[in-house]
Design a protein around this motif. Sequence first.
Motif, PDB file in Angstrom:
ATOM      1  N   LEU A 131       0.905  -1.254   0.091  1.00 23.40           N
ATOM      2  CA  LEU A 131      -0.170   0.104  -0.023  1.00 23.40           C
ATOM      3  C   LEU A 131       0.950   1.221   0.059  1.00 23.40           C
ATOM      4  O   LEU A 131       1.807   1.409   0.759  1.00 23.40           O
ATOM      5  N   VAL A 132       0.745   2.081  -1.135  1.00 24.96           N
ATOM      6  CA  VAL A 132       1.431   3.244  -0.877  1.00 24.96           C
ATOM      7  C   VAL A 132       0.639   4.481  -0.632  1.00 24.96           C
ATOM      8  O   VAL A 132      -0.593   4.690  -1.144  1.00 24.96           O
ATOM      9  N   PRO A 167      11.519   5.576   1.919  1.00 28.65           N
ATOM     10  CA  PRO A 167      12.704   4.742   1.800  1.00 28.65           C
ATOM     11  C   PRO A 167      13.576   5.117   0.735  1.00 28.65           C
ATOM     12  O   PRO A 167      14.776   4.654   0.897  1.00 28.65           O
ATOM     13  N   THR A 168      13.087   5.632  -0.266  1.00 26.87           N
ATOM     14  CA  THR A 168      13.927   5.904  -1.457  1.00 26.87           C
ATOM     15  C   THR A 168      14.561   7.511  -1.545  1.00 26.87           C
ATOM     16  O   THR A 168      15.399   7.658  -2.428  1.00 26.87           O
ATOM     17  N   ALA A 169      14.197   8.052  -0.516  1.00 22.54           N
ATOM     18  CA  ALA A 169      14.541   9.452  -0.702  1.00 22.54           C
ATOM     19  C   ALA A 169      16.219   9.728  -0.547  1.00 22.54           C
ATOM     20  O   ALA A 169      16.862   8.889   0.020  1.00 22.54           O
ATOM     21  N   SER A 170      16.793  10.490  -1.395  1.00 23.78           N
ATOM     22  CA  SER A 170      18.131  10.857  -1.223  1.00 23.78           C
ATOM     23  C   SER A 170      18.902   9.555  -1.300  1.00 23.78           C
ATOM     24  O   SER A 170      20.053   9.344  -0.875  1.00 23.78           O
ATOM     25  N   ARG A 177      18.251   3.025  -5.164  1.00 20.74           N
ATOM     26  CA  ARG A 177      16.456   3.166  -5.035  1.00 20.74           C
ATOM     27  C   ARG A 177      15.954   2.070  -5.562  1.00 20.74           C
ATOM     28  O   ARG A 177      14.940   1.658  -5.067  1.00 20.74           O
ATOM     29  N   GLU A 178      16.417   1.479  -6.576  1.00 20.28           N
ATOM     30  CA  GLU A 178      16.178   0.036  -7.211  1.00 20.28           C
ATOM     31  C   GLU A 178      15.918  -1.108  -6.252  1.00 20.28           C
ATOM     32  O   GLU A 178      15.094  -1.848  -6.022  1.00 20.28           O
ATOM     33  N   LEU A 179      17.177  -0.921  -5.583  1.00 20.13           N
ATOM     34  CA  LEU A 179      17.176  -2.104  -4.680  1.00 20.13           C
ATOM     35  C   LEU A 179      16.039  -2.027  -3.376  1.00 20.13           C
ATOM     36  O   LEU A 179      15.570  -3.223  -3.007  1.00 20.13           O
ATOM     37  N   VAL A 180      15.959  -0.838  -2.996  1.00 20.71           N
ATOM     38  CA  VAL A 180      14.822  -0.435  -1.846  1.00 20.71           C
ATOM     39  C   VAL A 180      13.325  -0.938  -2.352  1.00 20.71           C
ATOM     40  O   VAL A 180      12.786  -1.647  -1.927  1.00 20.71           O
ATOM     41  N   ILE A 181      13.256  -0.597  -3.836  1.00 23.76           N
ATOM     42  CA  ILE A 181      12.016  -0.861  -4.527  1.00 23.76           C
ATOM     43  C   ILE A 181      11.717  -2.506  -4.580  1.00 23.76           C
ATOM     44  O   ILE A 181      10.622  -2.996  -4.137  1.00 23.76           O
ATOM     45  N   ASN A 182      12.792  -2.851  -4.990  1.00 22.01           N
ATOM     46  CA  ASN A 182      12.827  -4.336  -5.358  1.00 22.01           C
ATOM     47  C   ASN A 182      12.530  -5.254  -3.702  1.00 22.01           C
ATOM     48  O   ASN A 182      11.894  -6.123  -3.768  1.00 22.01           O
ATOM     49  N   PHE A 183      13.142  -4.691  -2.776  1.00 21.69           N
ATOM     50  CA  PHE A 183      13.136  -5.244  -1.719  1.00 21.69           C
ATOM     51  C   PHE A 183      11.762  -5.135  -1.306  1.00 21.69           C
ATOM     52  O   PHE A 183      11.076  -6.123  -0.687  1.00 21.69           O
ATOM     53  N   LEU A 184      10.982  -4.222  -1.411  1.00 26.05           N
ATOM     54  CA  LEU A 184       9.602  -3.925  -0.770  1.00 26.05           C
ATOM     55  C   LEU A 184       8.826  -4.748  -1.628  1.00 26.05           C
ATOM     56  O   LEU A 184       7.617  -5.428  -1.129  1.00 26.05           O
ATOM     57  N   GLU A 232       7.611   8.771  -7.613  1.00 25.70           N
ATOM     58  CA  GLU A 232       6.758   8.144  -8.489  1.00 25.70           C
ATOM     59  C   GLU A 232       6.909   6.790  -8.945  1.00 25.70           C
ATOM     60  O   GLU A 232       6.247   5.901  -9.035  1.00 25.70           O
ATOM     61  N   GLY A 233       8.390   6.302  -9.039  1.00 26.96           N
ATOM     62  CA  GLY A 233       8.719   4.722  -9.313  1.00 26.96           C
ATOM     63  C   GLY A 233       8.329   3.910  -8.054  1.00 26.96           C
ATOM     64  O   GLY A 233       7.745   2.621  -8.491  1.00 26.96           O
ATOM     65  N   LEU A 234       8.255   4.348  -7.003  1.00 30.92           N
ATOM     66  CA  LEU A 234       7.908   3.667  -5.933  1.00 30.92           C
ATOM     67  C   LEU A 234       6.312   3.587  -5.975  1.00 30.92           C
ATOM     68  O   LEU A 234       5.771   2.429  -5.578  1.00 30.92           O
ATOM     69  N   MET A 235       5.652   4.625  -6.130  1.00 34.13           N
ATOM     70  CA  MET A 235       4.118   4.588  -6.520  1.00 34.13           C
ATOM     71  C   MET A 235       3.874   3.442  -7.134  1.00 34.13           C
ATOM     72  O   MET A 235       2.715   2.897  -7.011  1.00 34.13           O
ATOM     73  N   ALA A 236       4.499   3.480  -8.304  1.00 34.40           N
ATOM     74  CA  ALA A 236       3.977   2.468  -9.457  1.00 34.40           C
ATOM     75  C   ALA A 236       4.231   0.937  -9.233  1.00 34.40           C
ATOM     76  O   ALA A 236       3.645   0.252  -9.449  1.00 34.40           O
TER      77      ALA A 236
END
Length: 226
Positions: free
Chosen positions: A31-32, A165-168, A174-181, A198-202
Amino acid sequence: MQLRADSVSVVIDGKPVLSSVSVEAKPGRMLVLAGKSGSGKTTLLNVLGLLGRVDTGSVVVAGQDATKWKDSQRRRFWRDHVAFVFQDYGLIEEASVEYNVTVGRRGLFGLRQSDRERVEQVLNHVLLSGRGKEQTARLSGGEKQRVGLARAMFRGADIVLADEPTASLDRKNRELVINFLIEEARRGATVVVATHDEGLMAAGDDLIRLGEQRPSESSLHSETVS
Ligand SMILES: Nc1ncnc2c1ncn2[C@@H]1O[C@H](COP(=O)(O)OP(=O)(O)O)[C@@H](O)[C@H]1O
Ligand SMILES: [Mg+2]
């Protein structure tokens, strides 16, 4: 584990930060919580994690009204079910990376051998292989964030709550964090993430936008992303 906010309102210094917000997070889904800075994302995440109080409404955890819980019940909930991935939250700077990953999960005599192997596994997964003995304070911001991920992974938490979690972070992290989630949700965790990335929202399964007030609507617009 189901996590729900029912018509939650939060007022801070006389200002309504959340106005009758209802949202539901489900196992196996991400959930975002989206919205501009100041729209109440962090406040709602804190409410869902039982870190922040509500003025009206309730937070329901696995069917139970958690707004009525005593401190001891909240502590048990955090200990047994939740991993927080917050920027400035919960890392003991003086302690080693390994200690931070395993905190709350260590026996009287430290780590078991199987845990040791598991620590190395999760550190490897967040690209911190072999760094377990380093002092956390010596790590960069992005590395510390990954220690938070490694801890969430080590705990195999039912609920993963992440604030920006992807800020800065650079692109790779960033990709690592998104994939982790995404993976955490895929293994069955209930994942809630506050972000304006936006990438994380998607990458989310469900999306809720905070702070978009229109005259005839509630302050909340909910949609499901497939
Ligand atoms: N501890 C606090 N004291 C005063 N105001 C706060 C506090 N926490 C949040 N706020 C206010 O509540 C609003 C929402 O904050 P927050 O939940 O942090 O939004 P977001 O995470 O979307 O940026 C902001 O206007 C912020 O200034
Ligand atoms: Mg915030």
